[in-house]
Design an enzyme around this catalytic site. Structure first.
Site, PDB file in Angstrom:
ATOM      1  N   ASP A 153       0.893  -1.168   0.000  1.00 46.27           N
ATOM      2  CA  ASP A 153       0.000   0.000   0.000  1.00 46.27           C
ATOM      3  C   ASP A 153       0.926   1.210   0.000  1.00 46.27           C
ATOM      4  O   ASP A 153       1.572   1.501   1.013  1.00 46.27           O
ATOM      5  CB  ASP A 153      -0.881  -0.034   1.262  1.00 46.27           C
ATOM      6  CG  ASP A 153      -1.766   1.204   1.378  1.00 46.27           C
ATOM      7  OD1 ASP A 153      -1.568   2.167   0.611  1.00 46.27           O
ATOM      8  OD2 ASP A 153      -2.653   1.203   2.243  1.00 46.27           O
ATOM      9  N   SER A 211      -0.361  13.431 -15.154  1.00 47.00           N
ATOM     10  CA  SER A 211      -1.632  13.506 -15.888  1.00 47.00           C
ATOM     11  C   SER A 211      -1.706  14.854 -16.588  1.00 47.00           C
ATOM     12  O   SER A 211      -1.091  15.828 -16.144  1.00 47.00           O
ATOM     13  CB  SER A 211      -2.806  13.404 -14.896  1.00 47.00           C
ATOM     14  OG  SER A 211      -4.022  13.719 -15.529  1.00 47.00           O
ATOM     15  N   TYR A 231      -7.986  15.590  -7.103  1.00 42.93           N
ATOM     16  CA  TYR A 231      -7.136  14.841  -8.058  1.00 42.93           C
ATOM     17  C   TYR A 231      -6.255  15.785  -8.896  1.00 42.93           C
ATOM     18  O   TYR A 231      -5.024  15.599  -8.922  1.00 42.93           O
ATOM     19  CB  TYR A 231      -8.006  13.942  -8.928  1.00 42.93           C
ATOM     20  CG  TYR A 231      -7.229  13.114  -9.935  1.00 42.93           C
ATOM     21  CD1 TYR A 231      -6.653  11.896  -9.577  1.00 42.93           C
ATOM     22  CD2 TYR A 231      -7.079  13.534 -11.256  1.00 42.93           C
ATOM     23  CE1 TYR A 231      -5.939  11.129 -10.494  1.00 42.93           C
ATOM     24  CE2 TYR A 231      -6.375  12.788 -12.176  1.00 42.93           C
ATOM     25  CZ  TYR A 231      -5.805  11.584 -11.799  1.00 42.93           C
ATOM     26  OH  TYR A 231      -5.097  10.842 -12.714  1.00 42.93           O
ATOM     27  N   LYS A 245      -2.074  16.014  -8.858  1.00 41.59           N
ATOM     28  CA  LYS A 245      -1.214  15.821 -10.036  1.00 41.59           C
ATOM     29  C   LYS A 245      -0.382  17.082 -10.320  1.00 41.59           C
ATOM     30  O   LYS A 245       0.741  16.972 -10.826  1.00 41.59           O
ATOM     31  CB  LYS A 245      -2.051  15.418 -11.250  1.00 41.59           C
ATOM     32  CG  LYS A 245      -2.658  14.009 -11.127  1.00 41.59           C
ATOM     33  CD  LYS A 245      -1.583  12.932 -11.007  1.00 41.59           C
ATOM     34  CE  LYS A 245      -2.156  11.534 -11.085  1.00 41.59           C
ATOM     35  NZ  LYS A 245      -1.102  10.493 -11.016  1.00 41.59           N
TER      36      LYS A 245
HETATM   37  P1  NDP Z   1      -6.315   1.981 -12.536  1.00 42.58           P
HETATM   38  O1  NDP Z   1      -7.416   2.306 -11.604  1.00 42.58           O
HETATM   39  O2  NDP Z   1      -6.555   0.967 -13.584  1.00 42.58           O
HETATM   40  O3  NDP Z   1      -5.016   1.561 -11.716  1.00 42.58           O
HETATM   41  C1  NDP Z   1      -4.644   2.208 -10.529  1.00 42.58           C
HETATM   42  C2  NDP Z   1      -3.538   1.399  -9.896  1.00 42.58           C
HETATM   43  O4  NDP Z   1      -3.081   2.103  -8.732  1.00 42.58           O
HETATM   44  C3  NDP Z   1      -3.999   0.019  -9.461  1.00 42.58           C
HETATM   45  O5  NDP Z   1      -3.031  -0.934  -9.826  1.00 42.58           O
HETATM   46  C4  NDP Z   1      -4.074   0.140  -7.946  1.00 42.58           C
HETATM   47  O6  NDP Z   1      -3.700  -1.082  -7.319  1.00 42.58           O
HETATM   48  C5  NDP Z   1      -3.007   1.176  -7.686  1.00 42.58           C
HETATM   49  N1  NDP Z   1      -3.207   1.817  -6.387  1.00 42.58           N
HETATM   50  C6  NDP Z   1      -4.161   2.690  -6.021  1.00 42.58           C
HETATM   51  N2  NDP Z   1      -4.022   2.996  -4.711  1.00 42.58           N
HETATM   52  C7  NDP Z   1      -2.942   2.298  -4.268  1.00 42.58           C
HETATM   53  C8  NDP Z   1      -2.294   2.180  -3.018  1.00 42.58           C
HETATM   54  N3  NDP Z   1      -2.716   2.842  -1.924  1.00 42.58           N
HETATM   55  N4  NDP Z   1      -1.220   1.354  -2.919  1.00 42.58           N
HETATM   56  C9  NDP Z   1      -0.772   0.671  -4.001  1.00 42.58           C
HETATM   57  N5  NDP Z   1      -1.348   0.740  -5.207  1.00 42.58           N
HETATM   58  C10 NDP Z   1      -2.426   1.541  -5.329  1.00 42.58           C
HETATM   59  O7  NDP Z   1      -5.904   3.377 -13.204  1.00 42.58           O
HETATM   60  P2  NDP Z   1      -4.758   3.782 -14.230  1.00 42.58           P
HETATM   61  O8  NDP Z   1      -4.003   2.616 -14.686  1.00 42.58           O
HETATM   62  O9  NDP Z   1      -5.368   4.660 -15.223  1.00 42.58           O
HETATM   63  O10 NDP Z   1      -3.848   4.704 -13.281  1.00 42.58           O
HETATM   64  C11 NDP Z   1      -2.448   4.609 -13.230  1.00 42.58           C
HETATM   65  C12 NDP Z   1      -1.876   6.014 -13.085  1.00 42.58           C
HETATM   66  O11 NDP Z   1      -2.151   6.755 -14.266  1.00 42.58           O
HETATM   67  C13 NDP Z   1      -2.472   6.814 -11.931  1.00 42.58           C
HETATM   68  O12 NDP Z   1      -1.437   7.532 -11.276  1.00 42.58           O
HETATM   69  C14 NDP Z   1      -3.402   7.777 -12.628  1.00 42.58           C
HETATM   70  O13 NDP Z   1      -3.605   8.951 -11.884  1.00 42.58           O
HETATM   71  C15 NDP Z   1      -2.641   8.031 -13.913  1.00 42.58           C
HETATM   72  N6  NDP Z   1      -3.409   8.565 -15.020  1.00 42.58           N
HETATM   73  C16 NDP Z   1      -4.468   7.873 -15.533  1.00 42.58           C
HETATM   74  C17 NDP Z   1      -5.189   8.415 -16.582  1.00 42.58           C
HETATM   75  C18 NDP Z   1      -6.368   7.734 -17.177  1.00 42.58           C
HETATM   76  O14 NDP Z   1      -7.103   8.383 -17.942  1.00 42.58           O
HETATM   77  N7  NDP Z   1      -6.594   6.455 -16.911  1.00 42.58           N
HETATM   78  C19 NDP Z   1      -4.818   9.721 -17.187  1.00 42.58           C
HETATM   79  C20 NDP Z   1      -3.690  10.327 -16.574  1.00 42.58           C
HETATM   80  C21 NDP Z   1      -3.010   9.783 -15.545  1.00 42.58           C
HETATM   81  P3  NDP Z   1      -4.476  -1.777  -6.080  1.00 42.58           P
HETATM   82  O15 NDP Z   1      -5.851  -1.175  -6.011  1.00 42.58           O
HETATM   83  O16 NDP Z   1      -4.467  -3.225  -6.415  1.00 42.58           O
HETATM   84  O17 NDP Z   1      -3.615  -1.452  -4.905  1.00 42.58           O
END
Ligand code: NDP
Length: 250
Positions: free
Chosen positions: A64, A144, A164, A168
């Site tokens: 986490d 982002s 959010y 970012k």
């Molecule tokens: P997802 O929701 O598909 O993935 C988010 C990931 O973050 C999951 O693997 C989740 O893993 C992990 N996560 C969240 N909270 C925690 C935590 N406390 N500890 C460890 N892991 C955590 O979204 P995206 O793949 O889109 O997001 C990835 C990144 O890209 C983020 O930083 C997001 O802000 C950024 N982003 C996304 C965009 C989009 O349009 N999708 C655009 C711009 C930026 P788990 O819950 O298993 O811990």
């Protein structure tokens, strides 16, 4: 990419979306990847889908990123089992919908803890590992478009992205702060911010998915950008890569 062969990359948030794609592409490029997430069963599923010869180079590990204790446990384990951390991709991120003016404070704090403090906690441990071994590694921050610019206001509509975009924007400042610190401390460690527009993953709230419509990126578009940034020669540092789907209006 040869210099990264058999090196160790840590990817946070490897259980979904962009993080899964980055983990997969780094393994395919010859690195060993420690895939951090809370839902490690999903990283294990990703591992099972890899070609047999690559499977042992993706290592699912619980973390986490918002918890200092959890980050220390995960990075202690990595340092005990591997020489050290050569690349860190700070990808984990979260988004809660609601308005700042009346949403639960705990939800706002969770976003700050994950999107900002998660980077700070993981980067401290990766930096320590690079410094101890005098290794010029690479820190990648998944930022982002919303870290650079807020969506335009719409009459009669209260935006629901709350903390959010500010979280970012902090990633922008963190990128430059790390660049200056790495330089001032006499290292050649690189830092890169990658700022995607809308990507088709689970994080996208309906309000954004509606705006994005068909103008949306795929997770692989972002993982290819990570490969590009880390493949640059030692004298080149990609500071910021902004990636928009063609036709995006924000
Ligand atoms: P997802 O929701 O598909 O993935 C988010 C990931 O973050 C999951 O693997 C989740 O893993 C992990 N996560 C969240 N909270 C925690 C935590 N406390 N500890 C460890 N892991 C955590 O979204 P995206 O793949 O889109 O997001 C990835 C990144 O890209 C983020 O930083 C997001 O802000 C950024 N982003 C996304 C965009 C989009 O349009 N999708 C655009 C711009 C930026 P788990 O819950 O298993 O811990």
């Amino acid at each position: 990419m040869e210099r990264w062969l058999n090196r160790v990359a840590v990817v946070t948030g490897a259980s979904s979306g962009i993080g899964s794609a980055i983990a997969k592409d780094l393994v395919n490029s010859g690195l060993t990847v420690i895939g951090l997430a809370r839902r490690i069963e999903r990283v294990k599923e990703l591992q099972e889908k890899l070609p047999a010869a690559q499977r042992n180079r993706l290592v699912p590990l619980y973390c986490d990123v918002g918890s200092e204790k959890s980050v220390n446990e995960a990075f202690d384990w990595i340092c005990q089992h591997y020489d050290g951390i050569d690349i860190l991709v700070n990808n984990a991120g979260t988004l809660q919908t609601g308005q700042l003016v009346d949403m639960k404070i705990a939800h706002i704090q969770q976003v700050i803890q994950t999107n900002i403090m998660g980077i700070v906690l993981c980067t401290q441990r990766a930096y320590r590992s690079m410094r101890e071994r005098q290794f010029d590694g690479h820190i990648v921050l998944i930022n982002s478009i919303l870290g650079h610019k807020l969506q335009s206001a719409q009459v009669g509509v209260a935006p629901d992205l709350n903390i959010y975009p500010p979280s970012k924007h902090a990633v922008n400042a963190l990128t430059e702060m790390y660049r200056q610190e790495f330089l001032g401390l006499g290292t050649r460690i690189k830092v890169t911010s990658i700022s995607p527009g809308a990507v088709d993953t689970e994080i996208i709230p309906d309000s954004l998915r509606h705006i994005a419509n068909k103008t949306i990126l795929q997770s692989e578009d972002i993982s290819q950008a990570v490969l590009f940034a880390i493949a640059t020669p030692p004298h080149v540092q990609i500071h910021e890569l902004t990636i928009k789907p063609l036709g995006e209006i924000i």
